[in-house]
Design a protein around this motif. Structure first.
Motif, PDB file in Angstrom:
ATOM      1  N   ALA A 241       0.856  -1.191   0.000  1.00  0.00           N
ATOM      2  CA  ALA A 241       0.000   0.000   0.000  1.00  0.00           C
ATOM      3  C   ALA A 241       0.890   1.239   0.000  1.00  0.00           C
ATOM      4  N   VAL A 242       0.544   2.188  -0.854  1.00  0.00           N
ATOM      5  CA  VAL A 242       1.248   3.467  -0.897  1.00  0.00           C
ATOM      6  C   VAL A 242       0.271   4.516  -0.374  1.00  0.00           C
ATOM      7  N   ASP A 243       0.556   4.996   0.809  1.00  0.00           N
ATOM      8  CA  ASP A 243      -0.352   5.925   1.480  1.00  0.00           C
ATOM      9  C   ASP A 243       0.492   6.887   2.294  1.00  0.00           C
ATOM     10  N   MET A 244      -0.143   7.839   2.924  1.00  0.00           N
ATOM     11  CA  MET A 244       0.615   8.907   3.589  1.00  0.00           C
ATOM     12  C   MET A 244       1.307   8.422   4.857  1.00  0.00           C
ATOM     13  N   GLY A 245       2.434   9.069   5.172  1.00  0.00           N
ATOM     14  CA  GLY A 245       3.056   8.931   6.472  1.00  0.00           C
ATOM     15  C   GLY A 245       2.483   9.993   7.392  1.00  0.00           C
ATOM     16  N   ALA A 246       2.018   9.588   8.570  1.00  0.00           N
ATOM     17  CA  ALA A 246       1.340  10.511   9.487  1.00  0.00           C
ATOM     18  C   ALA A 246       2.346  11.214  10.390  1.00  0.00           C
ATOM     19  N   LEU A 247       2.226  12.535  10.496  1.00  0.00           N
ATOM     20  CA  LEU A 247       3.152  13.357  11.272  1.00  0.00           C
ATOM     21  C   LEU A 247       2.484  13.876  12.537  1.00  0.00           C
ATOM     22  N   GLY A 248       3.284  14.058  13.576  1.00  0.00           N
ATOM     23  CA  GLY A 248       2.762  14.607  14.819  1.00  0.00           C
ATOM     24  C   GLY A 248       3.637  14.237  15.998  1.00  0.00           C
ATOM     25  N   ASP A 249       3.179  14.567  17.187  1.00  0.00           N
ATOM     26  CA  ASP A 249       3.940  14.267  18.399  1.00  0.00           C
ATOM     27  C   ASP A 249       4.184  12.763  18.505  1.00  0.00           C
ATOM     28  N   GLY A 250       5.415  12.394  18.793  1.00  0.00           N
ATOM     29  CA  GLY A 250       5.766  10.993  18.965  1.00  0.00           C
ATOM     30  C   GLY A 250       6.051  10.254  17.675  1.00  0.00           C
ATOM     31  N   GLN A 251       5.874  10.912  16.538  1.00  0.00           N
ATOM     32  CA  GLN A 251       6.131  10.268  15.239  1.00  0.00           C
ATOM     33  C   GLN A 251       7.539  10.584  14.768  1.00  0.00           C
ATOM     34  N   SER A 252       8.133   9.654  14.031  1.00  0.00           N
ATOM     35  CA  SER A 252       9.470   9.901  13.474  1.00  0.00           C
ATOM     36  C   SER A 252       9.399  10.459  12.055  1.00  0.00           C
ATOM     37  N   ASP A 254       8.570  12.742   8.716  1.00  0.00           N
ATOM     38  CA  ASP A 254       8.561  14.175   8.448  1.00  0.00           C
ATOM     39  C   ASP A 254       8.230  14.411   6.984  1.00  0.00           C
ATOM     40  N   GLU A 255       8.228  15.678   6.565  1.00  0.00           N
ATOM     41  CA  GLU A 255       7.841  16.044   5.206  1.00  0.00           C
ATOM     42  C   GLU A 255       8.989  15.936   4.203  1.00  0.00           C
ATOM     43  N   TYR A 256      10.131  15.408   4.623  1.00  0.00           N
ATOM     44  CA  TYR A 256      11.309  15.452   3.772  1.00  0.00           C
ATOM     45  C   TYR A 256      11.899  14.072   3.481  1.00  0.00           C
ATOM     46  N   THR A 257      11.255  13.026   3.965  1.00  0.00           N
ATOM     47  CA  THR A 257      11.746  11.664   3.756  1.00  0.00           C
ATOM     48  C   THR A 257      10.569  10.765   3.390  1.00  0.00           C
ATOM     49  N   VAL A 258      10.876   9.539   2.974  1.00  0.00           N
ATOM     50  CA  VAL A 258       9.827   8.541   2.766  1.00  0.00           C
ATOM     51  C   VAL A 258       9.587   7.838   4.092  1.00  0.00           C
ATOM     52  N   SER A 259       8.334   7.614   4.410  1.00  0.00           N
ATOM     53  CA  SER A 259       7.960   6.947   5.657  1.00  0.00           C
ATOM     54  C   SER A 259       7.649   5.484   5.376  1.00  0.00           C
ATOM     55  N   ILE A 260       8.319   4.587   6.110  1.00  0.00           N
ATOM     56  CA  ILE A 260       8.091   3.150   5.997  1.00  0.00           C
ATOM     57  C   ILE A 260       7.396   2.703   7.274  1.00  0.00           C
ATOM     58  N   CYS A 261       6.201   2.161   7.137  1.00  0.00           N
ATOM     59  CA  CYS A 261       5.396   1.819   8.307  1.00  0.00           C
ATOM     60  C   CYS A 261       5.752   0.435   8.839  1.00  0.00           C
ATOM     61  N   LEU A 314       3.603  -1.142   3.777  1.00  0.00           N
ATOM     62  CA  LEU A 314       3.039   0.204   3.666  1.00  0.00           C
ATOM     63  C   LEU A 314       4.171   1.229   3.694  1.00  0.00           C
ATOM     64  N   LEU A 315       4.151   2.138   2.731  1.00  0.00           N
ATOM     65  CA  LEU A 315       5.070   3.272   2.743  1.00  0.00           C
ATOM     66  C   LEU A 315       4.384   4.462   2.092  1.00  0.00           C
ATOM     67  N   GLY A 316       4.971   5.641   2.282  1.00  0.00           N
ATOM     68  CA  GLY A 316       4.387   6.814   1.653  1.00  0.00           C
ATOM     69  C   GLY A 316       5.142   8.078   2.003  1.00  0.00           C
ATOM     70  N   ALA A 317       4.752   9.140   1.344  1.00  0.00           N
ATOM     71  CA  ALA A 317       5.320  10.457   1.636  1.00  0.00           C
ATOM     72  C   ALA A 317       4.815  10.932   2.995  1.00  0.00           C
ATOM     73  N   GLY A 318       5.627  11.714   3.686  1.00  0.00           N
ATOM     74  CA  GLY A 318       5.203  12.289   4.954  1.00  0.00           C
ATOM     75  C   GLY A 318       4.266  13.467   4.713  1.00  0.00           C
ATOM     76  N   ILE A 319       3.052  13.380   5.243  1.00  0.00           N
ATOM     77  CA  ILE A 319       2.013  14.383   5.014  1.00  0.00           C
ATOM     78  C   ILE A 319       1.656  15.057   6.334  1.00  0.00           C
ATOM     79  N   ASP A 320       1.847  16.355   6.416  1.00  0.00           N
ATOM     80  CA  ASP A 320       1.497  17.084   7.633  1.00  0.00           C
ATOM     81  C   ASP A 320       0.007  17.386   7.674  1.00  0.00           C
ATOM     82  N   ALA A 321      -0.553  17.401   8.894  1.00  0.00           N
ATOM     83  CA  ALA A 321      -1.954  17.772   9.141  1.00  0.00           C
ATOM     84  C   ALA A 321      -2.926  16.852   8.417  1.00  0.00           C
TER      85      ALA A 321
END
Length: 351
Positions: A241-252, A254-261, A314-321
């Motif tokens: 699945a290619v979906d967003m990486g969730a950003l927020g407190d306690g998350q590693s 960010d908007e500048y890397t690929v997020s691997i879940c 699951l991986l994806g771009a880091g998406i804020d908000a």
């Protein structure tokens, strides 16, 4: 093999996608646009009965298949009730809160496909009238749509052709900021759809041969939990699945890397596939973060819950908000698209 994603063109495609309304349950128009895109590339595709689209690129190994998925359905709403004063009450589609759409412009689409614009507001918006304008609860009784039409009664609204069950979509307000950031509603998950389409285009135009026959599912019911749980060919071994990486407190992430879940609300993803993605990222000098999303599920987890015997990731771009007015950076898109490319040409995980 080297691949340098053109993030400017990827963002331009994402903007085209975000500006096509497609709340879950009303995705026919955008699926057709994607079908036309694939036809121009001479890519074979089918549509399932749910309305999703499955594009297939043949590979050298036809006994073992891969499937990648991204969803084109978005958060939205339906008309729940027409009030006596001509305002509309809403029933939300997808997992978000009313505060995320307060003040947002929207479109109401009637059953005859006529559209009207409107604004989503608190009933108690005016601070000159309502003492509790700031403290009243943002809920299904207080939040309403002000239609951009001369209406003052339920009967006036019905004469426009608006009725209960009509879809309401939120304006994306997509903006590309100096070719650096893209901010918009519905980057979840149209950013991923855009990246998959760009990869398909590159593979077709360069006449590249994939190691495994690979299916690309553009699902259309992910936001309500069952977009990618069916129509998985029995030869499929790996499902990503290619979906967003969730950003927020306690998350590693960010908007500048690929997020691997590694894990979400549905449980851990396949450990071997996760390690394979990390190894590819390190080998190809792709900036990445491994993360856990506590209140999240994906088409891959839906496929597992449906009983499919697959390796899921699951991986994806880091998406804020997430599930509000979202944003990501070109670097996250670049690294995500590059990792997907190298994954497509890699060997499968040893089960």
């Amino acid at each position: 093999m080297t691949y340098q994603p053109n993030t400017k063109e990827t963002m331009q495609l994402i903007q085209i996608l975000t500006e096509i309304p497609s709340p879950t349950g009303n995705t026919t128009v955008i699926i057709q646009k994607i079908a036309e895109y694939l036809e121009r590339l001479n890519v074979t595709y089918t549509k399932n009965h749910k309305g999703g689209l499955i594009a297939t690129l043949p590979g050298e190994n036809k006994a073992k298949h891969r499937m990648l998925t991204a969803h084109v359905d978005t958060l939205g709403a339906m008309v729940k009730e027409i009030k006596a004063d001509g305002r509309l009450l809403l029933s939300l589609i997808g997992g978000f809160r009313f505060n995320a759409i307060e003040g947002e412009y929207c479109r109401i689409e009637t059953s005859s496909r006529k559209t009207y614009s409107g604004t989503i507001l608190m009933h108690q918006t005016s601070v000159h009238v309502y003492k509790d304008a700031g403290t009243a609860e943002r809920n299904e009784r207080n939040m309403e749509v002000r239609i951009d039409a001369r209406v003052s009664s339920a009967e006036d609204v019905k004469k426009l052709g608006i009725g209960v069950g009509d879809f309401v979509s939120f304006d994306a307000r997509t903006e590309i900021v100096e070719d650096e950031f893209i901010k918009s509603r519905h980057l979840d998950d149209k950013a991923s759809v855009g990246m998959l389409l760009r990869l398909i285009e590159h593979i077709q135009k360069e006449k590249l041969s994939l190691p495994y026959t690979t299916h690309f599912l553009i699902s259309n019911n992910e936001e309500i939990g069952y977009g990618g749980n069916s129509n998985i060919p029995e030869e499929t071994v790996e499902y990503l699945a290619v979906d967003m990486g969730a950003l927020g407190d306690g998350q590693s992430s960010d908007e500048y890397t690929v997020s691997i879940c590694a894990k979400d609300g549905s449980g851990p993803y396949h450990y071997g596939l996760r390690k394979h993605l990390v190894a590819l990222a390190e080998k190809e000098e792709i900036a990445y973060k491994v993360d856990i999303y506590p209140y999240y599920s994906s088409d891959a987890s839906a496929a597992i819950h449906a009983g499919n015997d697959i390796i899921h990731g699951l991986l994806g771009a880091g998406i804020d908000a997430s599930h509000a007015y979202e944003r990501t950076h070109k670097d996250s898109l670049y690294y995500t698209e590059k990792l997907l490319y190298h994954y497509l040409f890699s060997e499968m995980v040893e089960e």
